[in-house]
Structures are given as structure tokens and as C-alpha cells.
Design an enzyme around this catalytic site. Structure first.
Site, PDB file in Angstrom:
ATOM      1  NE  ARG A 120      -3.600  -2.738   1.481  1.00  0.00           N
ATOM      2  CZ  ARG A 120      -4.014  -3.720   2.264  1.00  0.00           C
ATOM      3  NH1 ARG A 120      -3.859  -3.629   3.572  1.00  0.00           N
ATOM      4  NH2 ARG A 120      -4.579  -4.782   1.757  1.00  0.00           N
ATOM      5  CB  THR A 165       0.039  -5.142   3.332  1.00  0.00           C
ATOM      6  OG1 THR A 165      -0.675  -4.902   4.547  1.00  0.00           O
ATOM      7  CG2 THR A 165       0.125  -6.642   3.107  1.00  0.00           C
ATOM      8  N   GLY A 181      -1.366  -9.838  10.608  1.00  0.00           N
ATOM      9  CA  GLY A 181      -1.284 -10.955  11.548  1.00  0.00           C
ATOM     10  C   GLY A 181      -2.436 -10.991  12.529  1.00  0.00           C
ATOM     11  N   GLY A 182      -3.386 -10.070  12.375  1.00  0.00           N
ATOM     12  CA  GLY A 182      -4.517 -10.015  13.296  1.00  0.00           C
ATOM     13  C   GLY A 182      -5.431 -11.220  13.210  1.00  0.00           C
ATOM     14  CD1 TRP A 231      -4.128  -4.853  10.709  1.00  0.00           C
ATOM     15  CD2 TRP A 231      -4.488  -4.173   8.618  1.00  0.00           C
ATOM     16  NE1 TRP A 231      -5.493  -4.737  10.530  1.00  0.00           N
ATOM     17  CE2 TRP A 231      -5.732  -4.326   9.258  1.00  0.00           C
ATOM     18  CE3 TRP A 231      -4.457  -3.771   7.274  1.00  0.00           C
ATOM     19  CZ2 TRP A 231      -6.963  -4.074   8.618  1.00  0.00           C
ATOM     20  CZ3 TRP A 231      -5.667  -3.518   6.633  1.00  0.00           C
ATOM     21  CH2 TRP A 231      -6.903  -3.669   7.312  1.00  0.00           C
ATOM     22  CG  ASN A 249      -8.689  -8.627  14.702  1.00  0.00           C
ATOM     23  OD1 ASN A 249      -8.133  -8.206  13.687  1.00  0.00           O
ATOM     24  ND2 ASN A 249      -8.609  -9.903  15.072  1.00  0.00           N
ATOM     25  CG  ASP A 292     -11.904  -9.447  11.875  1.00  0.00           C
ATOM     26  OD1 ASP A 292     -10.903  -8.860  12.331  1.00  0.00           O
ATOM     27  OD2 ASP A 292     -11.957  -9.918  10.733  1.00  0.00           O
TER      28      ASP A 292
END
Lengths: 550, 242
Positions: A120, A165, A181-182, A231, A249, A292
Site C-alpha cells: 500500500r 502490506t 497478523g490479526g 497493519w 483486533n 473482528d
């Protein structure tokens, strides 16, 4: 007449009163435009009066169609830096698209990264270009030649089930990066490196370790693999020397049965000392997340008048469907407003921000929850225009059936603790639209509907325009005061990136990535089965007014 | 007769392809979504499907009924038998040898005492542990050597270990640093800077760097966070991998 004049006064006043430089000018120096994350430009050569004449002036094909083009270009002194999903980097002449240099990251054989190859954006400074990679490295390239200068493997991606990312954040002499990795059994963290050498500077673990404050909000060993991955990209206030970052989360995502407690500092916004990474304060938006509901999104820093007093605030729209307004000097809750129509995970909030009427899924029994795990918006960013005094949000009206199941964590492996099944809101349809809000009251000024939804970031300008693109491939501009569509251009590829604007030799350009991708983007086919799938690709389109029309 | 057989064969092949194509579409909308299996069967949040040998029966059962106690849901309520069969056909079509890298054996079944050693080797709560510089058993970052041969006898021997390859890099524009050479070419030199707990791979023009003996780096420094008992447990785990 009187009324318009007054409205203008207020707008000009609010821009002048800002204690944080948030608008961009000729350059687009960092991911959020500036470190205040406004995604707002003071350029007004292109405006509501002439945008109809906007024309494509060049396009650049990256050749990397992996997961589309989700990037935010950086523009500094007439050079545009662009990253792609497979971690290729291009330096282009921002006026012509001519390639100055290119760099292709090479992945070790057999390293197929988790969360896919997606990228991104970059950070640029100290003569270097910084990028996180899909296999969890941070690399620094020479800004003049693209030659690799240093690289660090932040953690083995197979072990942490995480990768990078988001765009890094460059603050003074440090470059700071979070990770995904959440949805894995993983303990999220931010790491700061010395920009010039790549040496480790500090790490902030989202979940406090034994002996640290907040550790008591995690029973047993759950803190070790409890999620919280930050992230996306944070913000920075130089006057306070604080970094603000939204955290992910708690894991397992939809089943909190084994982690009863607040689960600090997941689904929060944290304020860290920029030099040491030490926590100054936190505000947790979703204690003991069961939906989430990452809070990992953009943190917009601005000054707003609240109850007659100018406050230094941050505005934080999260997956949970609210935008939280927090005093950024001390973390005090000021207000929160709902930006989605469909919301039922809580029944409401008290004056002081306490959540009321929480609904979570019981094991084995699906619970119909709005917004969905995609969020009331996805990671693509909102924009704040001090010129109109409005915040523009790419809203998603979507719900899901959440089913919690019992799952044991296995480090680095998927740790969702159930499943989500996307559903339209009761009695309605899944939809996405642009909406303009008063940042203090949350009053919705206008709505601009779209054929399906908006998963691209928004860009606002002093020309009173808001730009974005849709999955159908159109890049378009609406009137920032009414939402009326003023211009549109079919780029052919779905939009999942972040448009920017800049100027070179006095000519204003608007650049947008085109090319569909991402994990959330993959839901499109399920939700709009009767329409053609958004098209992938990886192209940067650049627009300007015709030379004669200037 | 012959003509008929060819025709029949191609019709069957077509029917099969069509089911694979349908399966590919269904896979994209049901399986390769939101953090689950990667597109084209690469690993997403869930395991890799390409390049593995499954039977059709096993696949059909898993797609229909899910795997208990995991995130893998059953799809029999949403998808009819034909659609489940199409997804199975698609996944089976990915099992050709060219589809992906073969699965590496990871996290082999270890007896509990060796599991403890493995957990210490990769302990994520101690940043800069062994896994930050050594790969073993499918995990870790291979900066230092693979720890297979010539393992030290015990914790004391490990602490006494003297590195042989670490140099002192004298630099034109920076202070000297302890460097593990990776590639010393005529024009470009790459080294790991070991002064950081997460070693940094640096790239220099050959003219900017001079490598001299005695790196001034001590491996024992990386072991400080571990007790002797822990190091012995790690060594037992490494010995079991031999």
C-alpha cells in the site's frame, strides 16, 4: 449571500486555526498526504468549475497484476515513487511518466507469503525510499538510483503468520512499520529502525508483557498470541512528538471465550513517544473484540471547536462503524459518531463513550451482526477537508452471520475462532457510498451512491472536489459541498488504491492507481453476482487540465 | 467408430474442464476469500491446497462438512453436491507437480522435552533469540549457519564458541561495524551488520568498505537472555534434528 459569506468565514477560520500542518501542496510527501493523514491538498487549479475538462495525460503500466494496484504514490520535487503488490518500486518523472529507475524485490524460493502479496505504499526521506515486503522485510533504497541500501527481516513470516502490506511511517531519523497478523495466532507490534542504517531502535508490543500495565487484561498465556496487529500506517504530531497508531483486533477474532478481559491494547488508538516508542496514553474503542473490529485504520489529526473550545483532536473511523473523536494530547474521549446506517453489535454509547448493549455470537449459534468483519469501511482512507469543514468516508453497508467455534491457537497459523458469512442488512441491500460528515456532530451532509461499493481511498482538494474510483473501473470527481458527480473517466480496472494530487512547474496533476485486488475485494463476486467481476491490472493513470484550458 | 470414440472423449474432457472452470469460479468466491485459501490454491491464512495429493472423497467430505475445531467451515448448506464436486475438481486440477512448491515438513512431531527446546529457540517473547539468526525445522532466518553439524556439547561450550567469519567493516561514511560477509564482489559487497539485534543486510560499493579481521562481535552476547538449562534444552532439540 450573507449566509454563504459566513460559511466561508468559518471555513477559512478553521484552516487558519490549525496547529498542525495537514494539507499537501506541490508534493505528496507521505502516505496520508502529510503525517496528519488528511489526504487533503491545498491545490485548486483543478476545481468544480473546470474539472469537466480533466484529461488523461499519461499512464504507466507496472506489469505487476498480482493483487491489483493498492498503492499510494509519493511525489517529491517532480518525481513520483510507486510501489506494487509484488514489491516492485518505480521512480517516474511525475510530469511525463518516464521511468527514472526501477527496483524489483526478489522473494526467496518457495516463500509464498501469508495475506498474499499486497502493498500500500512507501515512505521517502533521508535520500532513501522505504518499503515493507510481503515476506516481512523492510528495505531501504537509494532515492536517486533505486539501488538497495539495507534490508532487515523483521520476523520470519512463517513463524509470525504476518507480513508487511502498509506503508512505513518516517518520523525524524526513524522509520516505523507495523504488520499484518490479526487473524493469525500472533502478538502484534510496531518496530522502529534507524532510517540511515536499518539498526533496531525500539519495539512497541500492542499486547503488554508480564509485569507491564495492561497485562492483567489477558488471562493465562492468551497474551502471547492474542493479535492486535497494527497493519496500516500511523500519524505523527511534531509539536507533541507523539506517534498515533490504530491497532488490530484481538485474536481469535470472533471467539473471546478464552480471553475474558479488556485485551489491551487491541482495537485501540495508542499514542507513543516518537523517540522511545513508550506508550503515553491509549484509548480502547472495542474492549474484548468479538467481531473482528480492527481499529487499524487512518488516524486523522486536526483541531476542532468542541463545546466552544478549540481542541487538538484525532478522528478515528474504525471497522466498528463509528468515528471516535479523541483529545490527542491526553486520550480523553470527546465524542463518537456513527457513520453507517446499519449497526447492531452494541445498542449505543453513553455520553462518556461507554459501550452499551453488547451482542456477541454464542458458540455454534450464528449471530447476525452489522457492520460485517469487512468493517463499516475497509482500510481505504477517508479524507478531511478543512476547506469545507467535512470528513468524507467511503462507507460500506454490509452485515454478517458470525459463528464462534472453539479453536486452539497454533503460532503463526490462522486463528479466527469461527467464521463470518457476508449478508446484506436486514430488509436492505449491500451497498457502498461516499458520505460527507460534520466531524464534531456526525451530521451527514450528503450521500453519493455508487453502483456497488467504494474500496478506494478518497482525496479532497481546495478546488472543492472529492476524487475516488469504483470497482467498475471509473475514476471520478464529486462536488465536495453537494456530492454531485462532476467528472468521470473509465480506467478499465477496479479501484482499490489511493489517488493523490501534486503539481510540477505550476501544472496540477491527479494520479490514481487502477487494478482490482485484495482479500476484501475478493468478496465482490459473492455480493454482486449478476455484474461483471472488477478487473485486475496495475496501471497508474494521471490527469491534468489541457494546457490551453489552464 | 474411431471417430465416435474421439468425439466422446473430447466431450468428456470438455465436461471435465467445464466443471474445473465452474469450480475455479466457486473457489474464488467461497474459498479464496477473506484470509482463507490463496487464489490458485496457494496458502492464504489456511493451508496451501495446490501441489498436494488429496483423494476426491476426502476433499468432498472436507468441503461439505468442514474440519471441526478449526476455521474451516462446511459448505453443504450453501452449495449443492454438483457445486461441491466442481470445487473438488478444481482443487484436484491443482495437484499437478508444476502447480506449486511441494509442502515442506514443518513442526515435526516432537516429544515434549524437545518441543520445549524448539519453543525456546523460536521464543517470540525474547526478540533477537536464536530464530532471528538461525533457521531450523522449517522456521527461522538463515543468517548464521544451519545448526546441524558440530553442535557444542553443552551450554558452557556454546557460550565459549568463538565466531570465525565475522569481520570488522571499516566504512568511508560511517563508524566501523561487525560484519558477516555475504557476498564480496569486485564492485558490490554485501554484509550483515551484527550490531543490531535484528541483523541488517547492508549493500556497499566495494570502494566504500574494507573488511578486516576481528569483528569485535561476540556470539555469547546473543545468548545472554537464556539460562544454561534453557541452552541445553535448545541443544537437545537441535541434536534431534540431525
Amino acid at each position: 449571500m450573507m449566509k454563504t459569506l459566513c460559511a466561508l468565514c468559518a471555513a477559512v477560520f478553521s484552516l487558519a486555526a490549525q496547529t498542525i500542518p495537514g494539507a499537501t501542496g506541490a508534493n505528496w510527501p507521505s502516505y496520508g498526504g502529510t503525517h496528519a493523514a488528511w489526504r487533503y491538498s491545498s491545490l485548486d487549479q483543478i476545481n468544480t468549475g473546470n474539472v469537466a475538462k480533466l484529461s488523461a495525460v499519461w499512464a504507466f503500466q507496472t506489469g505487476d497484476a498480482e493483487h491489483g494496484l493498492q498503492s499510494t504514490p509519493i511525489v517529491i520535487d517532480g518525481i513520483l515513487y510507486l510501489s506494487t503488490s509484488s514489491n516492485w518500486v518505480f521512480a517516474l518523472d511525475a510530469a511525463t511518466g518516464r521511468v527514472l529507475w526501477e527496483y524489483r524485490y526478489t522473494f526467496a524460493k518457495g516463500s509464498t507469503p501469508l495475506y498474499g502479496k499486497q502493498n500500500r505504499g512507501l515512505a521517502v526521506g533521508h535520500g532513501l525510499v522505504f518499503m515493507g515486503t510481503a515476506d516481512n522485510h523492510l528495505v531501504a533504497l537509494d532515492q536517486k538510483t533505486g539501488r538497495e541500501f539495507w534490508r532487515v527481516n523483521v520476523e520470519d513470516f512463517k513463524q509470525c503468520g504476518c507480513n508487511i502490506t502498509g506503508a512505513p511511517l518516517l518520523v525524524k531519523d526513524k522509520v516505523i512499520v507495523g504488520g499484518t497478523g490479526g487473524d493469525s495466532a500472533h502478538r502484534g507490534y510496531l518496530t522502529a529502525f534507524e532510517a540511515r542504517t536499518g539498526r533496531f531502535a525500539w519495539r512497541f508490543y500492542v499486547i503488554p508483557g508480564p509485569g507491564e500495565k495492561g497485562h492483567e487484561t489477558w488471562p493465562g498465556d492468551t497474551w502471547k498470541l492474542g493479535g492486535g496487529a497494527p497493519w496500516m500506517t500511523g500519524s505523527y504530531d511534531p509539536a507533541l512528538n507523539l506517534i498515533y497508531w490504530g491497532t488490530g483486533n484481538a485474536s481469535s477474532d470472533v471467539n473471546p471465550a478464552k480471553r475474558r478481559g479488556d485485551n489491551l491494547y487491541t482495537a485501540s488508538v495508542v499514542a507513543l513517544d516518537a523517540d522511545t516508542g513508550k506508550l503515553r496514553w491509549h484509548y480502547q474503542e472495542v474492549p474484548q473484540d468479538a467481531w473482528d473490529f480492527d481499529s487499524a485504520y487512518e488516524v486523522i489529526l486536526t483541531d476542532l471547536e468542541i463545546k466552544g473550545v478549540m481542541r487538538k483532536v484525532l478522528v478515528h473511523p474504525t471497522k466498528a462503524g463509528y468515528a471516535w473523536v479523541i483529545d490527542r494530547t491526553n486520550g480523553e474521549f470527546l465524542t463518537a459518531w456513527k457513520y453507517v446506517k446499519h449497526l447492531n453489535w452494541i445498542s449505543g454509547m453513553t455520553e462518556s463513550g461507554k459501550l452499551v448493549g453488547r451482542r456477541e455470537a454464542e458458540p455454534g449459534k450464528p449471530a447476525f451482526i452489522c457492520p460485517s468483519a469487512v468493517g463499516g469501511k475497509s482500510w481505504n482512507q477517508s479524507t478531511w477537508s478543512p476547506h469545507t469543514g467535512l470528513i468524507y468516508v467511503p462507507v460500506v453497508e454490509l452485515c454478517n452471520d458470525l459463528t464462534a467455534t472453539d479453536q486452539e491457537p497454533e503460532e503463526g497459523k490462522s486463528f479466527i475462532g469461527g467464521k463470518w458469512e457476508m449478508k446484506p442488512p436486514a430488509g436492505g441491500k449491500a451497498e457502498g457510498y461516499l458520505a460527507a460528515f460534520n466531524p464534531v456532530t456526525g451530521e451527514r451532509k450528503w450521500v453519493a451512491p455508487t453502483p456497488s461499493w467504494i474500496l478506494a481511498s478518497l482525496l479532497s482538494t481546495a478546488g472543492d472536489l472529492v476524487f475516488t474510483g469504483d470497482p467498475e473501473g471509473n475514476f471520478f470527481a464529486v462536488d465536495a459541498r453537494s456530492g454531485a458527480k462532476l467528472w468521470s473517466f473509465p480506467t478499465g480496472g477496479g479501484h482499490r488504491g489511493s489517488a493523490v494530487t501534486y503539481s510540477v512547474n505550476g501544472r496540477q496533476y491527479v494520479a490514481t492507481p487502477s487494478g482490482w485486488g485484495s482479500l476484501v475485494g475478493a468478496f465482490h463476486r459473492t455480493l454482486w453476482q449478476d455484474t461483471p467481476a472488477p478487473r485486475s491490472g496495475s496501471t497508474l493513470f494521471v490527469f491534468a487540465l489541457p494546457e490551453a484550458g489552464r | 467408430m474411431k471417430f465416435c470414440a474421439v468425439l466422446l472423449f473430447s466431450v468428456l474432457a470438455f465436461a471435465q474442464d467445464d466443471s474445473i472452470a465452474t469450480g475455479a469460479m466457486l473457489f474464488r468466491t467461497h474459498c479464496s476469500v477473506a484470509y482463507c485459501h490463496g487464489s490458485a490454491g496457494t496458502p492464504g491464512r489456511a493451508p496451501q491446497l495446490a501441489g498436494r495429493s488429496f483423494t476426491r472423497e476426502h476433499l468432498t467430505d472436507v468441503i461439505a462438512n468442514g474440519i471441526p475445531k478449526t476455521a474451516m467451515p462446511g459448505f453443504k448448506k450453501e452449495l449443492n453436491q454438483a457445486r461441491i464436486a466442481a470445487i473438488a475438481s478444481y482443487v484436484l486440477s491443482l495437484t499437478g507437480p508444476a502447480a506449486a512448491e511441494p509442502i515442506k515438513l514443518e513442526r515435526r512431531d516432537l516429544p515434549p522435552e524437545l518441543k520445549a527446546g524448539r519453543a525456546l529457540f523460536f521464543d517470540a517473547t525474547r526478540m533477537g533469540g536464536c530464530g532471528a539468526c538461525h533457521a531450523a525445522d522449517g522456521w527461522g532466518i538463515a543468517i548464521g549457519p544451519a545448526l546441524a553439524k558440530n553442535l557444542p556439547a553443552d551450554a558452557a561450550a556454546l557460550r565459549a564458541y568463538q565466531s570465525e567469519h565475522v569481520r570488522r567493516a571499516e566504512l568511508q561514511k560511517e563508524a566501523p561495524l561487525p560484519a558477516l560477509p555475504v557476498n564480496v564482489g569486485a564492485t558490490i559487497v554485501t554484509v550483515y551488520d551484527l550490531s543490531s539485534p535484528l541483523p541488517v543486510l547492508r549493500t556497499f560499493a566495494a570502494s566504500e568498505i574494507r573488511l578486516t579481521p576481528n569483528g569485535g562481535w561476540n556470539h555469547a552476547g546473543t545468548l545472554r537472555a537464556f539460562s544454561d538449562a534453557e541452552l541445553n534444552s535448545i541443544l537437545s532439540f537441535l541434536r534431534a534434528l540431525q
